[in-house]
Design a protein around this motif. Sequence first.
Motif: not given
Length: 170
Positions: A80-101
């Motif tokens: 699902x490339x479209x869903x992955x594009x949204x995930x890519x845009x959210x990676x920085x927010x996830x990392x800033x929240x303290x998540x390990x990806x």
Amino acid sequence: GQMIDGTAHVLHDSADVMDEGATGLMALGLREALQSEQGDVLIVTAYLVPDEVFLQRVRLHTERGFRVRLLTNSQLTTNQPAAHAYYQAARRDLLAAGAELYELRPDAFSHAHQRSPGSSGRFLGLHAKSAVIGSRHVLVGSMNLDPRSMVLNTEMGLLVDSPELTSLAL
């Protein structure tokens, strides 16, 4: 296989989700567990598109000193490339929240061990939807961490209260 003791609860969305609007009962169950549980969290999901509420839960959990690890598809393993594009845009927010990806490699060494008889293709893709939450709960179900699964779809899962199972999973 070994039998492990635990108490299971079925979580499910309403069958009338389209009439009632978004029920999100599966998503609510996951959010409540993240809010109330003590301990590390491991979530495996094919699609990861976090909303602001999920980011806040991750942030609060990591601020209490617990790890939140997330495994999802990489760009080369997603279907699902479209869903992955949204995930890519959210990676920085996830990392800033303290998540390990963590992202699944298309050439993972374990690919040869995970193939089913009759399957084809050189690359492995992740389709699992599960979570280990704190020291007691394991969730396995149909819900991904994306808006379609969390808001629109009718999803179902099994939340198992079992410290023994949890210790094996983490």
